[in-house]
Design an enzyme around this catalytic site. Sequence first.
Site, PDB file in Angstrom:
ATOM      1  N   GLY A 119       0.837  -1.193   0.118  1.00  0.00           N
ATOM      2  CA  GLY A 119      -0.154  -0.173  -0.106  1.00  0.00           C
ATOM      3  C   GLY A 119       0.963   1.267  -0.029  1.00  0.00           C
ATOM      4  N   ALA A 120       1.966   1.279   0.835  1.00  0.00           N
ATOM      5  CA  ALA A 120       2.690   2.465   1.235  1.00  0.00           C
ATOM      6  C   ALA A 120       3.512   2.707  -0.279  1.00  0.00           C
ATOM      7  CB  ALA A 120       3.664   2.410   2.255  1.00  0.00           C
ATOM      8  N   ALA A 175      12.537   1.646 -10.956  1.00  0.00           N
ATOM      9  CA  ALA A 175      12.655   1.072  -9.637  1.00  0.00           C
ATOM     10  C   ALA A 175      13.551  -0.363  -9.528  1.00  0.00           C
ATOM     11  CB  ALA A 175      11.149   0.612  -9.365  1.00  0.00           C
ATOM     12  N   GLY A 177       7.285  -7.407 -20.055  1.00  0.00           N
ATOM     13  CA  GLY A 177       6.493  -6.016 -20.288  1.00  0.00           C
ATOM     14  C   GLY A 177       5.108  -6.415 -19.561  1.00  0.00           C
ATOM     15  N   ALA A 206       9.170  -4.119  -5.010  1.00  0.00           N
ATOM     16  CA  ALA A 206       8.388  -2.836  -5.406  1.00  0.00           C
ATOM     17  C   ALA A 206       8.477  -2.268  -6.781  1.00  0.00           C
ATOM     18  CB  ALA A 206       8.671  -1.575  -4.362  1.00  0.00           C
ATOM     19  N   ALA A 207       8.865  -3.300  -7.571  1.00  0.00           N
ATOM     20  CA  ALA A 207       8.687  -3.037  -9.101  1.00  0.00           C
ATOM     21  C   ALA A 207       7.260  -3.078  -9.686  1.00  0.00           C
ATOM     22  CB  ALA A 207       9.544  -4.040 -10.004  1.00  0.00           C
ATOM     23  N   GLY A 208       6.501  -3.861  -9.063  1.00  0.00           N
ATOM     24  CA  GLY A 208       5.042  -4.059  -9.313  1.00  0.00           C
ATOM     25  C   GLY A 208       4.204  -2.905  -8.903  1.00  0.00           C
ATOM     26  N   ASP A 209       4.631  -2.588  -7.435  1.00  0.00           N
ATOM     27  CA  ASP A 209       3.922  -1.337  -6.760  1.00  0.00           C
ATOM     28  C   ASP A 209       4.354  -0.015  -7.483  1.00  0.00           C
ATOM     29  OD1 ASP A 209       3.065  -3.176  -4.740  1.00  0.00           O
ATOM     30  OD2 ASP A 209       4.697  -2.944  -3.677  1.00  0.00           O
TER      31      ASP A 209
HETATM   32  O1  RIB Z   1       5.596  -5.357  -3.061  1.00  0.00           O
HETATM   33  C1  RIB Z   1       6.871  -5.036  -2.174  1.00  0.00           C
HETATM   34  C2  RIB Z   1       6.300  -5.020  -0.836  1.00  0.00           C
HETATM   35  O2  RIB Z   1       5.680  -6.348  -0.258  1.00  0.00           O
HETATM   36  C3  RIB Z   1       7.450  -4.950   0.093  1.00  0.00           C
HETATM   37  O3  RIB Z   1       7.972  -3.340   0.284  1.00  0.00           O
HETATM   38  C4  RIB Z   1       7.172  -5.648   1.406  1.00  0.00           C
HETATM   39  O4  RIB Z   1       7.048  -4.878   2.517  1.00  0.00           O
HETATM   40  C5  RIB Z   1       6.007  -6.654   1.008  1.00  0.00           C
HETATM   41  O5  RIB Z   1       4.935  -5.757   1.600  1.00  0.00           O
END
Ligand code: RIB
Length: 305
Positions: free
Chosen positions: A41-42, A280, A222, A247-250
């Site tokens: 989320g963050a 990222a 891709g 965190a690439a997907g985030d």
């Molecule tokens: O998607 C990456 C995240 O997954 C990390 O930052 C970790 O906290 C987990 O929630």
Amino acid sequence: MANILVVGSMNMDIVTKVERHPFPGETIQGNATTFYIGGKGANQAVAASRSGAFVTMAGALGTDSFGMDISKRLAEAQIELGCVVRKPVMTGIALITIDQAGENNIILSAGANEAYGEADVDKLELLEYDIILLQNEISSAAITRVLDRAAEANIPVFMNPAPIAGFDADQLRKVSFLILNELEAEELSGIRIQDINGARQAAKQMLEEGIPHLIITLGSKGSLYMDQAGMHVEMPAFTVAVVDTTAAGDTFIGAFAAKYAEGVEIKESLHYATAASALAVSAAGAQSSIPTEEQVSAFLASVKF
Ligand code: RIB
């Protein structure tokens, strides 16, 4: 400026670099351990904010020092924290190992994220937002409540069903945008995805089940977008040296949501998000690796696509 609400997790990521991931029962030496601010989320909130959206974070932190660190760092990242609550439990923790290829293994200890519940969701003023970003790292009860309230208020929800373990597929009925990686798409569609053809098949099947818009991210292959109106976009990835895929997907999701909510058309939003996630993976950590809009523009100007 797009106004985005992220209802989701905040974690302290404890990251150790390893030559390779250990086998079950094996003890290995790590090279270095670093603490990073994370949580799906963050991370998505920071990615959307760095891509130009006004972002409010809703979720729960513990009353420990990790909670204080996270809230300080999110405030520094210009995230509005008025909807973040404190629970008398520990803040979420992610134990992460990164191997030499930059691939990660993650063990989550949900802590306060799991304690964020329906009563907390009921306090949110949803009508203030253009879109809501949601993942699967808070309690299932809270997720259901967000989806129900968003449907009543007619606010589109961008759902990232990650981590997929324990995700209730019934939740998909109220989702506007489903954004997931190939493993999550395999799990939800039952179709094995080994290449772009498999991804197309899985996407078609999920559209037939009623998902309005869908993106499957495929790492170095891709991403694929399809919707009920028949639009179909395949976006190749950029080739970059991988340092850390965390965190690439985030980053992709937050960056895409910020651009789309701002009114940028689908193909251009996908192109932007693909560049953001390439940056990222080129740097270490979760939020520490998420690029700003200026960095993404400079990267796009420097590469031929
Ligand atoms: O998607 C990456 C995240 O997954 C990390 O930052 C970790 O906290 C987990 O929630």
